[in-house]
Enzyme design. Structure first.
Site, PDB file in Angstrom:
ATOM      1  N   LYS A 186     -35.788   1.296   0.500  1.00 63.79           N
ATOM      2  CA  LYS A 186     -35.525   2.159  -0.646  1.00 63.79           C
ATOM      3  C   LYS A 186     -34.150   2.849  -0.530  1.00 63.79           C
ATOM      4  CE  LYS A 186     -39.253   1.670  -3.216  1.00 63.79           C
ATOM      5  NZ  LYS A 186     -40.231   0.747  -2.635  1.00 63.79           N
TER       6      LYS A 186
HETATM    7  C1  LIG Z   1     -41.859   1.029  -2.996  1.00 61.26           C
HETATM    8  C2  LIG Z   1     -42.644   1.457  -4.154  1.00 61.26           C
HETATM    9  C3  LIG Z   1     -43.872   2.102  -4.027  1.00 61.26           C
HETATM   10  C4  LIG Z   1     -44.576   2.296  -2.714  1.00 61.26           C
HETATM   11  O1  LIG Z   1     -43.822   2.827  -1.707  1.00 61.26           O
HETATM   12  P1  LIG Z   1     -44.154   2.524  -0.170  1.00 61.26           P
HETATM   13  O2  LIG Z   1     -43.374   3.596   0.525  1.00 61.26           O
HETATM   14  O3  LIG Z   1     -43.651   1.155   0.148  1.00 61.26           O
HETATM   15  O4  LIG Z   1     -45.608   2.675   0.015  1.00 61.26           O
HETATM   16  C5  LIG Z   1     -44.521   2.531  -5.168  1.00 61.26           C
HETATM   17  N1  LIG Z   1     -44.011   2.315  -6.380  1.00 61.26           N
HETATM   18  C6  LIG Z   1     -42.839   1.681  -6.566  1.00 61.26           C
HETATM   19  C7  LIG Z   1     -42.303   1.497  -7.939  1.00 61.26           C
HETATM   20  C8  LIG Z   1     -42.133   1.209  -5.455  1.00 61.26           C
HETATM   21  O5  LIG Z   1     -40.996   0.546  -5.642  1.00 61.26           O
END
Ligand SMILES: *Cc1c(COP(=O)(O)O)cnc(C)c1O
Length: 395
Positions: A186
């Site tokens: 992210k």
């Molecule tokens: C990455 C993501 C999540 C979940 O995040 P994690 O930290 O990987 O559990 C939820 N919603 C969206 C839109 C994402 O891109």
């Protein structure tokens, strides 16, 4: 999108401080930790910079969705509106809460449209999980107005849009509660981590309690704390929070690089008449982690994808065709298949997810490609893409 591309001495120093001076648990142990509180430190930076009244770190974005939903009062039997174009976690969190996902249509913002939300509302609707996909959201003033008009909770999954604003207000703070992900890929990375953000103190209190077995987090003796509610464990560790402390401080730089790199590609792409672009509500202030664009037909979209791949351009995503972010190819969701009986199976008049149709969303997603914007690109990396565009797109 990936903040990990900027990992350096700063992240290492933060983690080393936890190992050498601090303690791995985010609460208590005051005598062991020598005043090192990394989770608190990152929460305070998020609160200051967005700004938002409360930020609470948890172990992942998925945990953040689960905690946010419970804290906002969404639970068994409640309907929650979600888009078919999302990461599967935003659906899983609803199902695991015992609630009922209701898929609604997106528009060319690639997010739920206000009309799509309105059309999906029933007497059982408790909230909307509005997902800001690929770095930007929709027209959040209109989205909020629809939710307020129908008295339903607006929850924002801003996991892919950290740092973006609309009308000067951070994505994730337009609704009653918002969520971020700080997973490995992210915009801001903790390795694994996430956050619940809210201006509502009652939601914040329920969130920090629910994420830690209901502890009230009052005082410095964990054994003496009371438990206003039941909960579970969605805690982040101090090591993960330490990575985030260094990463969060790089967010302005990350956004600046992404916006610059994206602009270079988009302005070159604009000369090709067959290309149109995602509708971006506040383009100067989006996260710019992706460049999303449309071709006139599905056939042409598949040709362009193949052309870009043949030119050696990595990380071009056709969500409609892959198994990653679109309902069409999620057979486990269509069958509501868990490892054991799910709460939703007790609800007799639940939707038949194998029959859900979202034709407006299909018409958009079948023509949409998204290109990941990297932080580490050199001028040559950008030029390679511009050269590929010249070969692949029709003038
Ligand atoms: C990455 C993501 C999540 C979940 O995040 P994690 O930290 O990987 O559990 C939820 N919603 C969206 C839109 C994402 O891109």
């Amino acid at each position: 999108m990936p903040g990990f591309e900027l990992f350096d001495e700063h992240e290492k120093q933060q983690v080393a401080e936890v190992m050498e001076k601090g303690f791995t648990f985010r609460y208590n142990f005051d005598g062991l930790r020598n005043g090192v509180w990394k989770a608190r430190e990152m929460e305070q930076m998020i609160q200051r910079d967005l700004p938002v009244k409360h930020a609470h770190l948890v172990s992942s974005g998925t945990s953040a969705l689960t905690v946010a939903m419970a804290a906002a009062g969404i639970g068994a039997g409640d309907e929650v509106i979600v888009p078919p174009f999302t990461f599967v976690a935003s659906v899983e969190a609803i199902v695991l809460a015992g609630a009922i996902p209701v898929f609604a249509e997106i528009d060319e913002t690639l997010c739920l449209s206000p009309e799509g939300i309105e059309a999906a509302i029933t007497p059982r609707t408790k909230g909307v999980n509005f997902v800001h996909m690929c770095g930007s959201g929709g027209y959040m003033d209109k989205v909020r107005a629809v939710c307020d008009k129908h008295n339903i909770i607006l929850m924002e999954d801003a996991c892919q849009a950290t740092g973006a604003t609309y009308q000067g207000r951070a994505l994730g703070t337009w609704g009653q509660v918002g969520t971020f992900s700080f997973d490995s890929v992210k915009t801001v990375s903790c390795g694994e981590g996430g956050a619940v953000i809210t201006d509502d103190t009652a939601i914040y209190d329920a969130a920090h309690q629910y994420s830690d077995h209901g502890h009230d987090h009052i005082g410095s003796d964990r054994g003496a704390e009371t438990h206003p509610i039941m909960g579970a464990n969605y805690r982040i560790s101090e090591m993960n929070a330490a990575v985030g402390v260094a990463q969060w401080q790089k967010l302005p730089r990350i956004l600046e690089i992404q916006r610059r790199n994206k602009k270079a590609l988009k302005s070159a792409m604009a000369q090709y008449a067959e290309v149109s672009f995602r509708d971006i509500a506040d383009e100067a202030n989006e996260n710019a982690g992706f460049l999303s664009f449309m071709l006139p037909t599905e056939v042409r979209t598949r040709e362009v994808l193949a052309g870009l791949q043949a030119a050696g351009i990595p990380a071009v995503f056709y969500w409609y065709g892959n198994n990653w972010h679109y309902l069409k190819n999620w057979h486990h969701i269509q069958q509501m298949k868990g490892p054991a009986k799910l709460p939703i199976e007790l609800i007799a008049d639940r939707p038949d997810y194998s029959q859900v149709k979202t034709p407006k969303s299909d018409a958009i997603m079948s023509r949409t490609l998204s290109m990941l914007i990297n932080l580490s690109w050199t001028d040559a990396d950008i030029q390679k893409r511009l050269d590929a565009f010249a070969n692949v797109f029709k003038k």
